[in-house]
Design an enzyme around this catalytic site. Structure first.
Site, PDB file in Angstrom:
ATOM      1  N   HIS A 171       0.809  -1.234   0.000  1.00  0.00           N
ATOM      2  CA  HIS A 171       0.000   0.000   0.000  1.00  0.00           C
ATOM      3  C   HIS A 171       0.833   1.271   0.000  1.00  0.00           C
ATOM      4  O   HIS A 171       0.333   2.332  -0.330  1.00  0.00           O
ATOM      5  CB  HIS A 171      -0.916   0.026   1.225  1.00  0.00           C
ATOM      6  CG  HIS A 171      -1.729  -1.211   1.426  1.00  0.00           C
ATOM      7  ND1 HIS A 171      -2.083  -1.690   2.650  1.00  0.00           N
ATOM      8  CD2 HIS A 171      -2.265  -2.080   0.533  1.00  0.00           C
ATOM      9  CE1 HIS A 171      -2.797  -2.804   2.517  1.00  0.00           C
ATOM     10  NE2 HIS A 171      -2.910  -3.072   1.240  1.00  0.00           N
ATOM     11  N   ASP A 182      -0.491   3.776   5.026  1.00  0.00           N
ATOM     12  CA  ASP A 182      -0.736   2.959   6.225  1.00  0.00           C
ATOM     13  C   ASP A 182       0.116   3.303   7.443  1.00  0.00           C
ATOM     14  O   ASP A 182      -0.216   2.877   8.542  1.00  0.00           O
ATOM     15  CB  ASP A 182      -0.503   1.481   5.895  1.00  0.00           C
ATOM     16  CG  ASP A 182      -1.660   0.874   5.104  1.00  0.00           C
ATOM     17  OD1 ASP A 182      -2.700   1.537   4.981  1.00  0.00           O
ATOM     18  OD2 ASP A 182      -1.513  -0.252   4.607  1.00  0.00           O
ATOM     19  N   TYR A 196      -6.616 -13.857  -2.750  1.00  0.00           N
ATOM     20  CA  TYR A 196      -7.469 -12.678  -2.853  1.00  0.00           C
ATOM     21  C   TYR A 196      -8.114 -12.633  -4.224  1.00  0.00           C
ATOM     22  O   TYR A 196      -7.436 -12.415  -5.219  1.00  0.00           O
ATOM     23  CB  TYR A 196      -6.650 -11.409  -2.633  1.00  0.00           C
ATOM     24  CG  TYR A 196      -6.109 -11.249  -1.226  1.00  0.00           C
ATOM     25  CD1 TYR A 196      -6.761 -11.798  -0.132  1.00  0.00           C
ATOM     26  CD2 TYR A 196      -4.953 -10.523  -0.993  1.00  0.00           C
ATOM     27  CE1 TYR A 196      -6.275 -11.640   1.157  1.00  0.00           C
ATOM     28  CE2 TYR A 196      -4.447 -10.354   0.298  1.00  0.00           C
ATOM     29  CZ  TYR A 196      -5.113 -10.924   1.362  1.00  0.00           C
ATOM     30  OH  TYR A 196      -4.618 -10.765   2.639  1.00  0.00           O
ATOM     31  N   LYS A 226      -5.052 -17.634   3.736  1.00  0.00           N
ATOM     32  CA  LYS A 226      -5.492 -16.379   4.345  1.00  0.00           C
ATOM     33  C   LYS A 226      -6.555 -15.782   3.445  1.00  0.00           C
ATOM     34  O   LYS A 226      -6.300 -15.523   2.267  1.00  0.00           O
ATOM     35  CB  LYS A 226      -4.297 -15.435   4.481  1.00  0.00           C
ATOM     36  CG  LYS A 226      -4.597 -14.163   5.272  1.00  0.00           C
ATOM     37  CD  LYS A 226      -3.398 -13.226   5.231  1.00  0.00           C
ATOM     38  CE  LYS A 226      -3.791 -11.833   5.718  1.00  0.00           C
ATOM     39  NZ  LYS A 226      -2.859 -10.805   5.238  1.00  0.00           N
ATOM     40  N   GLY A 257      -7.003  -9.601   8.389  1.00  0.00           N
ATOM     41  CA  GLY A 257      -7.452  -8.501   9.236  1.00  0.00           C
ATOM     42  C   GLY A 257      -8.070  -7.352   8.465  1.00  0.00           C
ATOM     43  O   GLY A 257      -9.084  -6.792   8.875  1.00  0.00           O
TER      44      GLY A 257
END
Lengths: 257, 257, 257, 257, 257
Positions: free
Chosen positions: A31, A36, A147, A178, A204
């Site tokens: 990112h 972040d 993802y 994940k 998360g």
């Protein structure tokens, strides 16, 4: 739902009574620091400290961070691919670290991101395939970040999509996968079932509006059969990372009591 | 039509008196769990049980399923490539498992999908070429799933197209080829002839409306000279997989009596 | 025009007094069985018989046919690349058989198709380059099928185009080049000259309307200096393959008397 | 301008008192036989004779010509990449001959074309990089044909473009660079300076309207500091190749007296 | 801001009391000789002299310049990739020199450019990943030139973008990162923080309008925590390179007093 048993012994490095709480810190690449990080968490030394004192079961780093900051006190998951957030187009994340090198840096597991549904999905399937074999030959588990992303994906938290991601991890040989939370325990439990003997870690994601909201999601994932959580921003962007880590630990490891 | 004789001894592992019934279970990757699975058949352990108790001649798994669930009681065909159903565009299925690794998981044959007519057909020809040689050097047969697909394909069950698929398998060195049924024994027998000494397996396809309809197709394929059937959904989506397996067995192995 | 002498001894395996008649049978992959085959010639065993009894100087097979049908009685040319006819777009034919594997199947020469003028021409140049070197190191000649094809090609039998194909074979190190006939001996002789010490084989092409028409073409090619003919459909689609083979032999080997 | 000294001893094979006249003959592949050849010069044996009797310092062949015609009497430069003129689009010329194989054919230098400014420039940079290292490890110089070409190039003889080509050769490690003439000695001398210690060869180009016009260009290049000339069509398309070669020699080697 | 300490000992070759001034000279390839050079600085020998007499801590060359001009008196950073400025489209810079070869030329560090945000970013991440490991295994540091470029980049000196570049270097394992100046010390200090233990070198960029303007930028970078400067045009395009080098040295090494 009962906790899963893993056939391969190697994920046990990251488990406490079959459950696990991992600290993720690859956001600097994924990112960018301005999105972040702040003055405190931009420093990997601080994250290393959070992982250590916060009693995490594992820490996720890219090779450069591991090479310069890893202290050996928390089991290391080395993310061997990554991409920045600037380029547009169908997502592709290429391997930037060999399994051999990851091991030389102290890795106890190999992490790899697959963008399911991307036009480049096939190249990531193939690359993960090679990495998974190299990891297993060396006795390390392979963890897949799956993802769903790209023009073909409408809603990446839909039950059908998240469970497809989970299953993809199982089919391709990931020891753990994940995935994003679907929003409720019932739909997430289908994703967990789809993952079979691959352990499921809830991702998360971005900082939740309140701690309570985040903790409720984690509770839902655990209730649905997840092995645990791989969390980053919701811990190290939190004003008190150790307090939220404590709260997470109470949820994740509750059943061991 | 007489049963074919295979020159290479290795397909014999999967044959009973020259005929064969294989159980396919790669749909978790190819179609996703929500499309094809329910609470029972989402679990590979259940499928392993169906294959074993249902006396199948072989079971088809992706590497991850084989690694975590294969019990060694049914000969294993490892599908070494695969793709998910989400991405659009010309189909390409890349290798995600090495032949060496497949063998280490217990494989007795290597499976590979070729999308005939795809813009990426050439890459799959080349990849299958390498895999076929590695398999043969190790003494394993190579089985080609040849599916005509992509913008160039109008009707993938037309006689001309199915027989082209069958022939492609023979020309490229497949010991067996899995193809769709053309709809009638006469046209399918041309596909079987086109396949020459490559054994022909009819692809089970999606769950047929009735058991009778499906059994009639299988009868037609066998009458046309097929060696057997590779079936998935029509068995493990069936309310009573063992009953339908019995019926299939009666058709497939009829001539051995 | 005098017969060419080949520097490399290895093409001599396929020559009778400096001339040659080869039987080509890769059409099952290149065109599909329904386009070119009938119940008789769909069977490679029959072709093997035609080659043997018809006294051909060589037989051209893809790896799968060679592996399952080659009887060792006629020198084998293994075509190590191939494509199906279904996909559109610029033509590309990738290697599906290693030189080492071809040799293990009994090959005495390696065949490779180059689509001159295709957008993928460069990849075929490079692949042929590697194959040619491997073949020569193993003592086998490399034979190039050079077919001008793709959006850049208007007329693939024009003198300038056919001679360019011939020359490309020479420049890239082919010991023999298979090219289309230009239509008349005079223009074809320029192609033969352009090929230099690379032997020239006329490509038989689709079944000619009459035997006479076909024989006249072959006569023209031989008059122009061709070493011989690589023929498929005009022989095995012929009602009497042995009779037409006899006629061809009389033309091709006429001058040895 | 004084003659350059080359650090690497190996270009000395092609030099007479620091100057050089090379005969190029890769036009059969690059342009096709019908564009550049007649009945005499289509034959590589004739070119080999011109090179030998014309006392050239080197001869440039593609692998196939070298393999079948090279007589060992003139130092050989093997062009290890090449493309035909038929395909459109951004130019790319891929390696078709390994350095090892080139050496086995008698090469004393390796030649490689880079299309500067092409969309595929990067692949040629990378390929030349590997070839240059292999050549140097084997003690052979690497010669780069640097031709600015593609949609990004307006005028490939402009001073800025030709000097960029020259410099690219130097930066990438070419021991000599073959570039087009800019049209006048003053601008060409900037290209020569840009090439630094890489020796500069003027590219002969298409047949000039008169011998005088061509000789004037060569004189200009030599005056500007070029090491010599790589000439093809202006010699072997000339009615009397030996006479023009004599004239060229007088210009190129003038200063050694 | 205190000077950074580098974990890896190897960058120390290029440091004087933790600071560094590097001379960059890859512009001949990146921009072309006519854009950046004059009769004096077109000659790499002159640059080698500037680096030596100007007491630079390191010199940056492409392989060809290093091979023909490097005198061994200043530590060498070999840039192993590069591109010319002519081709349009998303930027990609491919490896043209192996790490092994760079070391054979005397390199004490490996340099590599990554165009962050380019459509080809992933290929550069992967290539840098391999190079970084090879360099480290050989005991050499890897230095990343990280330049945000391509259609996705609006402003390549924005704080968010420059700090992303810096962080990318750290995440991918660069021991030092060369980035553009953001325009003020405060924003640049965020980039330095983002780079963590990767040393930061400010990129000199094009010749500044006045020496004062350039020196002010360098002062700002040093104040922000940069280890030093990699400068080219602002030195060797300067009328008096040694005088400006002196001025730069006073700023860069000020704190050691």
């Amino acid at each position: 739902m009962p906790k899963k048993k893993t056939k391969s012994a190697s994920m046990s490095t990251f488990l406490t009574n079959g459950r696990s709480m991992l600290l993720a810190y690859d956001q600097g690449l994924e990112h960018g620091p301005s999105t972040d990080f702040n003055d405190r968490n931009v420093d990997p030394s601080y994250i290393m400290e959070v992982a250590t004192k916060g009693k995490f079961n594992g820490i996720v780093f890219q090779k450069g961070i591991a090479e310069k900051y890893f202290n050996g006190k928390v089991p290391l998951i080395l993310k061997v691919n990554g991409k920045a957030a600037l380029a547009k187009g169908e997502p592709m994340s290429r391997q930037n670290c060999s399994v051999e090198y990851a091991i030389s840096l102290g890795a106890k597991a190999i992490g790899y991101t697959i963008y399911l549904g991307s036009a480049y999905e096939g190249e990531m399937f193939a690359e993960f395939g090679r990495i998974q074999e190299q990891a297993h030959k060396a006795g390390l588990p392979a963890i897949a970040w799956v993802y769903p992303r790209g023009a073909a994906i409408q809603n990446d938290t839909a039950k059908e999509i998240v469970s497809y991601a989970a299953r993809t991890g199982l089919e391709l040989g990931a020891d753990a996968v994940k995935i994003k939370y679907t929003g409720d325990p019932q739909s997430f439990s289908w994703a967990v079932k789809s993952a079979g003997k691959s352990l499921v870690f809830m991702s998360g994601g971005p900082k939740a509006p309140t701690d309570e909201a985040f903790l409720a999601q984690v509770q839902g994932a655990i209730d649905a059969g997840a092995t645990g959580l791989a969390v980053g921003r919701n811990v190290w962007q939190n004003e008190d990372p150790f307090k939220i880590a404590d709260s997470l630990r109470r949820i994740i490891f509750a059943k061991k009591l």
